[in-house]
Structure formats: C-alpha cells, structure tokens
Enzyme design. Structure first.
Site, PDB file in Angstrom:
ATOM      1  N   GLY A  93       0.824  -1.202   0.000  1.00 62.43           N
ATOM      2  CA  GLY A  93       0.000   0.000   0.000  1.00 62.43           C
ATOM      3  C   GLY A  93       0.852   1.243   0.000  1.00 62.43           C
ATOM      4  O   GLY A  93       2.066   1.190   0.217  1.00 62.43           O
TER       5      GLY A  93
ATOM      6  N   ASP B 230      -5.626  13.398  15.548  1.00 63.35           N
ATOM      7  CA  ASP B 230      -6.103  13.128  14.192  1.00 63.35           C
ATOM      8  C   ASP B 230      -6.929  11.846  14.168  1.00 63.35           C
ATOM      9  O   ASP B 230      -6.741  10.978  13.315  1.00 63.35           O
ATOM     10  CB  ASP B 230      -4.925  13.023  13.217  1.00 63.35           C
ATOM     11  CG  ASP B 230      -5.376  13.066  11.762  1.00 63.35           C
ATOM     12  OD1 ASP B 230      -6.424  13.690  11.485  1.00 63.35           O
ATOM     13  OD2 ASP B 230      -4.694  12.472  10.907  1.00 63.35           O
TER      14      ASP B 230
END
Length: 551
Positions: free
Chosen positions: A16, A136
């Site tokens: 990825g 986050d």
C-alpha cells in the site's frame, strides 16, 4: 533500496501507499517474523520535519502498550544514494480501516458503533494517561480486525504534553471533518479534543454522513465552531444520541470527563465489532496492512500526509492518496465523494479569519438569552430547580449507567455555558441506579473474564455450575439478563464440562429386557403377594421418582 533496511529488515512486497509514503510487507531477519514497514518516499525523505514526525510517531506509540493500539517495533534511518531512508517497523495487521467498512456498508448499527467507540475510548485513555493527545482521530486511523477488535493507529501528528510541536506557531494540523472546535480556532488540542473527534466518528457510523462537512475546509472549520450537528436518525436510541451529543459539545469542559467514562457508557450499549471488508466467510486472503484501495478517505495508517494550505494552488487530491481500483464498492464510494478528505494545515492567517468570522456572527446574537448553568452531578430535584430559576424548561430522560447513583444527573443538553433563548428546554439524563447487563459479552466468555467485565459495570458475580456441552468454565447463562441495580450480584451459570445424559434412551439397547416381555419359568406361577390389590379396584398412580446415575 538497501537489501536490508538497517541491516535487518527485508522488503518483500509493497502492500500500500499514499502521497507521502509506502507500506511494505517485510521480514525481520533477526527475530524471524513478518512485519509491516513504513517508509517515507525518497523525494520527501530530505524534509527534516517529515522525518521528525515519523520519529515522534515511533517514540509516542512505542510508549503505549494496549490491545487497541498498534505496537511500534522499531524506528531507523538507512541511506540510499546519499539520501536518508527513514522507516518504521510495526506488526502486520490483518484487517481494514473503518473508513473502508463505512464505504462498503454506509452505516453501522448502534450496537456495533458503540462497541467501536468503547474500544477506541479505552485505547485513548491509555494515551491520555501517558500525556499523549492523538489529534487526528478519524475512521482512516481505526483498524477493524476479523477477530472482533479495533485498533488505533497513526500517531504521526500526536503531541505529548511538554513536547515541542512540529508545526509552526499559529498553525495546526488535523483532518477538517474531524477537527475539534478548539483545534479549528487554533487553540491547543487536549484529551477532550480526541473525544470530540471520536464523537464525529460515532455520528458518521450511525448516520452515514459527516455532521459538519461543508463545501470548503474553511467553512467546515467554522461549522465545527458554530453549528449544531443535525439530528441522528430516529432509530438511534436516546442513550446513544445523548452520548454522541455530549462528545460533540463545543466547549471541551462540557464533554465527558475522560475517555474511560466514554468507554464504560458506550460498552453498556455495545454488541459486537463488525467484520472488516474482505473477511466475509466466502472470502479469503493473506494478512496485510490495509491497502490504499481500501481507504477511500485516507492514506495508509501512519503514513504522514502532506499538509495542505486551505485553498492552496496546485492542491491535487491525487497526490495525497492512490485512488481505489475500479469495480469495487470502495471505488464507487471514492468516485461518489469526488475527492479524499484532506489533511489540513490552517495557517495563522486562517485562524484569524475564522476568529473574525466567529466574532461577526456573535455580534448578531439575539436578546433574551440565558447561559445554561452547570447541573452535572446534581440531584434531579436540585438540577431542575436551578434550571427553572434560570428561566429554562426541563425534560428528564432516565438512563442506565454504571457507577452513578440513582437520581443523579449524568449529562445535560445543551451543555453548561451554552447561550440559549430564554424558555428553551434543557434535557437532563438522570441515572436510574441500574446498569444494563452486557449479556452478549458475558455468554461464551470464561467466568473470570465475565466477572472482571461485571466489575467494570459496578456489579458482582457469583457462579452457578451446570451440565453443558460447552468447555468447562464457560459462561452459558446470565441472571438477570436485562438490568440490575448498581452493586447487585449477577448469577453466571458456568459449564462444568459434563455433557448431560439423554435419559429418554437409557435402558434401551443395553441388554435390559422389558419386564412385561419376561417369560416365566414353565409350570411355575408367581405367588400372589399379600398386599396385591384387588384387580377390580382402580390401581393407584405411583408419584415417586427414581434417581438416575449422576442425579
């Protein structure tokens, strides 16, 4: 790329990547184990700020040890062609991000959502106790595993109390749709900021929509500061609606007091963690870190995304994350949304702009407003009196919650300090003094696990052993199975590992003869017992019970 990163880690397969880095499946040659290795892209590795973020992620996440937080095994910097190659080594996780699950299903049930909220809140508490704020929290940074767990990842922009920030003065980093109001206003993020972001995640899971998303990141930030979230679907229970509303309170002080409190309250409404995409029974595949195609909104966990100035020219979303491959549900969702959520870098000028816009809106405030007093923790009667004295109406909702005595206000909505019109209604969630028993989590667990869970809920456990084909020590029943008074004892029926006999077949096929079919010896008759009843009289019914073996 060096044959072995740091002289130890072999890169086997790219699994990825995002705009800032790649994740490889690799092998630790020293400990002989498969790992995931995160590497900053070569053309960005010269940026000391980006390397510092990766180091900070390693240092902060490396301090935390919890089943809901992905471990960090190692951090290092190698070299290729005279350029640094920073890398982070983590376990290879079998699962997918929550963002992929939402893209596939749209929404989750209340029980599934609350299970995720409870587990992530428990992980956040470990971080908060260590003085670390994630900053986050979003679906892209929550991994869902096939074995029914959720894990928090990506501490790349996390901040430790007392540490040096990695952004310039007056700027902040976060993802616009999940920013807390204080982050949007340029103030320091606190543990309460993470709880707000968790509230946005919960809202999104329950409704399938982002509560404050607007056409631009500036408008989204202002919405976090000023707008109320739209109502959740009517199918969401009041208790869940109240919890999510509390998490989304504009003032940090009005949110739940800790991540632990959120975890306990959400657990009372939880069922089970849903399976991630690609792990249905008919599908199979080797364990990987979730790839970019499974992440419609975010890059891979832990990959440092490029901070983007709001409205910056040349802001090409394609450079932030690889687009999903076509033909999949995830790809369709990516196509529908048009662009991924961006990592936002709000400059000091933008913070001033937001503050100015907020001030302009506040100047238009209406008359005859009152400030909602703080009645959390008060008795229902005292809280009602205080609110009525302030010129407000009161609505009472009873809630089952652990560790709170009956009649005590658990939460108020709107929260304390909110300015509302005189005569507005304040909803008080008042404890019933009872606790909802998580039967689904108790049945099938061991007695020790079940007793520990009940203890978290403020309940006591007592065992009752019974025959069952379940493994010895497994809880097979719970009494009561709905709610119980705080401090009450719950009976856990526990298997003793003994399979109950089927008495209906006893005596058959084992060489025993039916007495009615026994033949009498020839030429002999049974003597008539002295107490044999007269055949002309009714025969009395035998009501005795003959014990069988094992009774």
């Amino acid at each position: 790329m060096p044959p072995l990163l740091g002289g130890r880690y072999r890169l086997d397969k790219l699994i990825g990547g995002g705009g800032m880095g790649e994740v490889w499946q690799g092998h630790d040659e020293v400990l002989d184990r498969t790992v995931a290795i995160k590497i900053i892209r070569p053309h960005l590795a010269d940026d000391e700020n980006i390397r510092a973020r990766l180091r900070v992620e390693a240092q902060l996440a490396g301090k935390l040890h919890h089943p809901g937080i992905v471990d960090v095994f190692d951090y290092g910097e190698d070299e290729e062609d005279g350029k640094p190659v920073p890398f982070l080594v983590m376990p290879l996780i079998d699962g997918a991000p929550l963002s992929a699950l939402l893209a596939e299903r749209g929404t989750l049930s209340t029980g599934e959502t609350m299970a995720i909220v409870s587990e992530i809140a428990a992980a956040l508490e470990v971080a908060h106790e260590a003085g670390i704020v994630h900053r986050d929290l979003k679906p892209g940074n929550i991994l869902v595993t096939p074995d029914g767990r959720v894990m928090l990842v990506d501490f790349g922009i996390a901040h430790a109390a007392g540490g040096e920030p990695l952004t310039q003065t007056g700027a902040l980093v976060g993802t616009a749709d999940y920013l807390s109001p204080e982050q949007a206003a340029g103030r320091t993020a606190t543990p309460a900021s993470d709880l707000y972001s968790l509230g946005v995640v919960a809202y999104t899971c329950l409704s399938g929509a982002l509560p404050f998303h607007r056409d631009s990141d500036i408008a989204t930030a202002l919405a976090h500061l000023n707008d109320a979230a739209p109502a959740l679907p009517e199918t969401v229970p009041d208790e869940a609606t109240t919890l999510v509303g509390a998490l989304l309170a504009k003032e940090p002080s009005a949110r739940p007091s800790s991540a632990t409190a959120v975890s306990v309250e959400a657990a009372a409404l939880a069922t089970s963690i849903p399976a991630p995409p690609g792990h249905a029974p008919e599908m199979s595949g080797e364990p990987t870190m979730p790839d970019a195609a499974a992440r419609p909104d975010d890059t891979l966990p832990g990959i440092v995304e490029r901070p983007v100035s709001v409205g910056a020219p040349g802001d090409d979303p394609a450079t932030l994350v690889a687009a999903p491959t076509g033909g999949s549900t995830v790809a369709a969702e990516h196509e529908r949304r048009g662009r991924p959520r961006r990592m936002v870098l709000l400059s000091s000028a933008l913070v001033v702009l937001i503050a100015a816009a907020l001030g302009w809106m506040l100047l238009g405030g209406g008359a005859d407003t009152v400030t909602v007093p703080n009645v959390d923790g008060k008795s229902q009667s005292a809280a009602t009196a205080a609110l009525e004295k302030a010129g407000l109406e009161v609505e009472i909702r009873k809630v089952d919650v652990a560790h709170i005595k009956a009649g005590e206000v658990v939460r108020q909505s709107p929260r304390a300090g909110t300015d509302v019109d005189e005569g507005s209604t304040v909803t008080l969630s008042v404890a019933t003094g009872r606790v909802r028993i998580p039967v689904d989590k108790l049945v099938g667990s061991t007695y020790d696990e079940a007793a520990a869970l009940l203890d978290r809920y403020g309940l006591k456990a007592t065992p009752l052993f019974a025959q069952s084909d379940k493994p010895a020590g497994t809880v097979i029943d719970v009494d009561p199975s709905t709610t119980a008074k705080s401090g009450a004892t719950v009976t856990l029926t526990v298997s003793n590992g003994v399979v109950p006999r089927d008495s209906s077949n006893e005596g058959k096929g084992k060489g025993k003869k039916d007495p009615k079919e026994e033949k009498k010896p020839a030429g002999k008759k049974d003597p008539k017992p002295k107490d044999q009843p007269d055949p002309s009289q009714p025969t009395p019914t035998d009501t005795s019970t003959t014990p069988t073996d094992g009774s």
